[in-house]
Design a protein around this motif. Sequence first.
Motif, PDB file in Angstrom:
ATOM      1  N   LEU A   1       4.124  -5.905   0.540  1.00 52.52           N
ATOM      2  CA  LEU A   1       4.868  -7.341  -0.852  1.00 52.52           C
ATOM      3  C   LEU A   1       5.586  -6.371  -1.275  1.00 52.52           C
ATOM      4  CD1 LEU A   1       5.942  -9.501  -1.970  1.00 52.52           C
ATOM      5  CD2 LEU A   1       4.322  -9.445  -3.488  1.00 52.52           C
TER       6      LEU A   1
ATOM      7  N   LYS B   1       6.186  -8.435  -7.991  1.00 47.08           N
ATOM      8  CA  LYS B   1       5.018  -8.078  -7.082  1.00 47.08           C
ATOM      9  C   LYS B   1       3.553  -8.261  -7.831  1.00 47.08           C
ATOM     10  CE  LYS B   1       6.871  -4.487  -6.023  1.00 47.08           C
ATOM     11  NZ  LYS B   1       8.052  -4.239  -6.768  1.00 47.08           N
ATOM     12  N   THR B   2       3.262  -7.402  -8.814  1.00 45.64           N
ATOM     13  CA  THR B   2       2.224  -7.276  -9.563  1.00 45.64           C
ATOM     14  C   THR B   2       1.853  -8.213 -10.467  1.00 45.64           C
ATOM     15  OG1 THR B   2       2.664  -4.739 -10.112  1.00 45.64           O
ATOM     16  CG2 THR B   2       1.191  -5.879 -11.252  1.00 45.64           C
TER      17      THR B   2
ATOM     18  N   ASP C   1      -2.481  -2.769  -5.339  1.00 50.09           N
ATOM     19  CA  ASP C   1      -1.675  -2.450  -6.304  1.00 50.09           C
ATOM     20  C   ASP C   1       0.124  -1.385  -7.047  1.00 50.09           C
ATOM     21  OD1 ASP C   1       0.903  -2.962  -8.375  1.00 50.09           O
ATOM     22  OD2 ASP C   1      -0.810  -3.555 -10.011  1.00 50.09           O
TER      23      ASP C   1
ATOM     24  N   ILE D   1       1.474  -4.083  -2.432  1.00 49.44           N
ATOM     25  CA  ILE D   1       2.154  -4.207  -2.829  1.00 49.44           C
ATOM     26  C   ILE D   1       2.750  -2.792  -3.252  1.00 49.44           C
ATOM     27  CG2 ILE D   1       2.585  -4.285  -5.079  1.00 49.44           C
ATOM     28  CD1 ILE D   1       0.685  -6.502  -5.925  1.00 49.44           C
TER      29      ILE D   1
ATOM     30  N   HIS E   1       7.157  -0.688  -3.365  1.00 42.81           N
ATOM     31  CA  HIS E   1       8.103  -0.345  -3.240  1.00 42.81           C
ATOM     32  C   HIS E   1       8.592   1.235  -2.559  1.00 42.81           C
ATOM     33  CE1 HIS E   1       7.594   2.587  -6.951  1.00 42.81           C
ATOM     34  NE2 HIS E   1       8.234   3.214  -6.249  1.00 42.81           N
TER      35      HIS E   1
ATOM     36  N   MET F   1      10.269  -8.925  -1.769  1.00 39.28           N
ATOM     37  CA  MET F   1      10.711  -9.859  -3.228  1.00 39.28           C
ATOM     38  C   MET F   1      12.064  -9.804  -3.815  1.00 39.28           C
ATOM     39  SD  MET F   1       6.648 -10.759  -5.226  1.00 39.28           S
ATOM     40  CE  MET F   1       8.128 -12.081  -6.130  1.00 39.28           C
TER      41      MET F   1
ATOM     42  N   VAL G   1       9.974 -14.896  -3.062  1.00 42.22           N
ATOM     43  CA  VAL G   1      10.105 -13.894  -1.478  1.00 42.22           C
ATOM     44  C   VAL G   1      11.394 -14.501  -0.638  1.00 42.22           C
ATOM     45  CG1 VAL G   1       8.804 -13.663   0.478  1.00 42.22           C
ATOM     46  CG2 VAL G   1       7.284 -13.874  -1.389  1.00 42.22           C
TER      47      VAL G   1
END
Length: 337
Positions: free
Chosen positions: A60, A68-69, A193, A225, A227, A242, A247
């Motif tokens: 994600l 996301k979190t 996460d 999750i 970046h 996202m 999404v």
Amino acid sequence: MMLEAATMERPRQDAEVLVRVENLSVHFPVYKGILRRRAGVIKAVDGISFEIRKGETLGLVGESGCGKTTVGRAILRLYEATGGRVLFGGQDIAALSRRDLRRIRPRMQMIFQDPQACLNPRMTVSSIIAEPLDEHRTASGAAKQDRVRELLDAVGMNPRFANRYPHEFSGGQRQRIGIARALALEPDFIVCDEPIAALDVSIQAQVVNLLEDLQEKLGLTYLFISHDLSMVRHIADRVAVMYLGKVVELASRDALYADPRHPYTKALLSAVPIPNPAVEARRSRIILTGDVPSPANPPSGCVFRTRCPVAEEKCRSVEPEWRELEGGRMVACHLAE
């Protein structure tokens, strides 16, 4: 309670669905004034749907603040959902009573972003890892200590470190302690996460390789999750993108990185460096203009339209449908083909 090795294959398209998210929304109220009157809501997550198959890793990705979190915490019911459903093994998490939720908790765990903040500095490593065992009363005495040593060994740490405190370890070692704690109750599903975001680059690959090894041995299912698009490409089977609580695209890893369809996905991937100077020199980057809108007042129609380089008039008024393209790819864009 031994960590048994098992041969795991990558999940097939028809593999059993472990987690199904249906139209999930998480809105946080905004209060203003002395009387604390409700002035609006922050739409952190706004009507998203996807599924995670047993044994796979769903990545994600998205910018910081896109939700996301919040998605990960809502799936585990650490945040209460405003709307929609989260089905875990066919059970609606949001509809469970506290007693029933407690029974299912051992099957779903979380690895947190900051390994220093999520470990109690007053507790020893042994106490930290054994805390889930104490809470759910699954082991005690010598059996509990054996389990702690077994978990430390499973994450590549010396069991003799059990009586030390978190401040005596490096960031990577602290994250391994967090992973061991998450494994204590033998879960089926783990929300990761941004587990490598707070670590040095030299340590990130070690932690990701550890997660992959544990998945293969224990048959775990991950929501990863992050970046970091390069790392997600390494670990994920499928990737969901996202933007501002939505999404916008979901596809298999290879399909998404080779041929992104949503304009936002194309912009994200254009910023990922390619370790080939000749290719890197020739390719062009998509520079998005403007700022990310506030989730308290998202744009009408498509949430990405204010920054989209190909937006049309229709994008202003009509929200794009979450639809399926070829090969099981999902996308929310009027112009995607």
